[in-house]
Design a protein around this motif. Sequence first.
Motif, PDB file in Angstrom:
ATOM      1  N   SER A  37       0.832  -1.202   0.000  1.00 38.95           N
ATOM      2  CA  SER A  37       0.000   0.000   0.000  1.00 38.95           C
ATOM      3  C   SER A  37       0.876   1.264   0.000  1.00 38.95           C
ATOM      4  O   SER A  37       0.582   2.232  -0.713  1.00 38.95           O
ATOM      5  CB  SER A  37      -0.947  -0.016   1.204  1.00 38.95           C
ATOM      6  OG  SER A  37      -1.775  -1.169   1.141  1.00 38.95           O
ATOM      7  N   LYS A  51      -4.575   3.313   2.173  1.00 42.47           N
ATOM      8  CA  LYS A  51      -4.364   3.214   3.624  1.00 42.47           C
ATOM      9  C   LYS A  51      -3.275   2.186   3.942  1.00 42.47           C
ATOM     10  O   LYS A  51      -3.284   1.078   3.431  1.00 42.47           O
ATOM     11  CB  LYS A  51      -5.665   2.829   4.319  1.00 42.47           C
ATOM     12  CG  LYS A  51      -6.701   3.910   4.123  1.00 42.47           C
ATOM     13  CD  LYS A  51      -7.772   3.885   5.188  1.00 42.47           C
ATOM     14  CE  LYS A  51      -8.735   5.039   4.974  1.00 42.47           C
ATOM     15  NZ  LYS A  51      -9.316   5.025   3.607  1.00 42.47           N
ATOM     16  N   THR A  59      -4.818  -4.608   4.566  1.00 47.62           N
ATOM     17  CA  THR A  59      -5.634  -4.600   3.347  1.00 47.62           C
ATOM     18  C   THR A  59      -6.260  -5.990   3.202  1.00 47.62           C
ATOM     19  O   THR A  59      -5.541  -6.977   3.112  1.00 47.62           O
ATOM     20  CB  THR A  59      -4.754  -4.286   2.123  1.00 47.62           C
ATOM     21  OG1 THR A  59      -3.980  -3.119   2.408  1.00 47.62           O
ATOM     22  CG2 THR A  59      -5.593  -4.043   0.883  1.00 47.62           C
ATOM     23  N   ASP A  80      -4.430  -2.802  -5.370  1.00 45.63           N
ATOM     24  CA  ASP A  80      -3.730  -3.142  -4.129  1.00 45.63           C
ATOM     25  C   ASP A  80      -4.332  -4.456  -3.632  1.00 45.63           C
ATOM     26  O   ASP A  80      -5.518  -4.526  -3.326  1.00 45.63           O
ATOM     27  CB  ASP A  80      -3.977  -2.026  -3.104  1.00 45.63           C
ATOM     28  CG  ASP A  80      -3.123  -2.187  -1.860  1.00 45.63           C
ATOM     29  OD1 ASP A  80      -2.173  -2.992  -1.871  1.00 45.63           O
ATOM     30  OD2 ASP A  80      -3.411  -1.486  -0.858  1.00 45.63           O
TER      31      ASP A  80
HETATM   32 MG    MG Z   1      -1.909  -2.948   2.439  1.00 47.20          MG
END
Ligand code: MG
Length: 200
Positions: A37, A51, A59, A80
Amino acid sequence: FRQRSAKFLITAVKQGHYQHLSHPEVAFAGRSNVGKSSLINSVLCSQSLVKTSKKPGHTSALNFFSLSSRARAGEINIVDMPGYGFRSRREWGGFITEYLSGRKVLRRVFMLVEAKVGELKSTDVSFLELVEEYRVPIQLVITKADKLKSADAAQISNAVIKEATRIAPSVLLPQAICCSSRTRMGIDTLQAEVLSVCGL
Ligand code: MG
Ligand code: GTP
């Protein structure tokens, strides 16, 4: 990237959520906490669009971002991916397999390996087997390179490429990119790869 604009699109856990997105696409994969990320933020030149967290497993779904260039009238998507190694394969596997197996617009997966770890873990091996099976082009990115001397990072990069080539010989690109989101080392090279593989 200054004349380009980045935005968050959607969070997805099944094909129905993203199949309408048809621009050329790249995805970032790797073990939990490897820095996916953070690296996408660096590539998008944004501080906080994606984030990030000190805690692994942050994530948990596929997050889609778009990058558009007015000058070239084009748009690409960046995905992502949730980190592997934190969730069980059963939990993680289903929708990731669905994504990798049927995503025609996916031009390349960038697979991150942390410089200090310096080797492939069993979950990395499973992921490489998956992309080999589904014939998804993949390029290694050695991350958090700020934690090592550059000569050591280069040596690790060579060793990891060699190992990964054995597992995914038909899809692995022969060159890795050494990066740091902290120092922005390698970020220009990575940005250039993302744009060129998507034809932007
Ligand atoms: Mg992540
Ligand atoms: P999951 O979403 O849990 O799979 O993690 P992730 O791979 O997205 O990692 P994330 O970007 O959230 O970063 C994890 C931690 O590593 C954070 O504490 C970051 O600040 C740190 N980190 C990320 N990139 C770098 C880097 O280039 N250098 C250093 N030293 N730390 C980094």
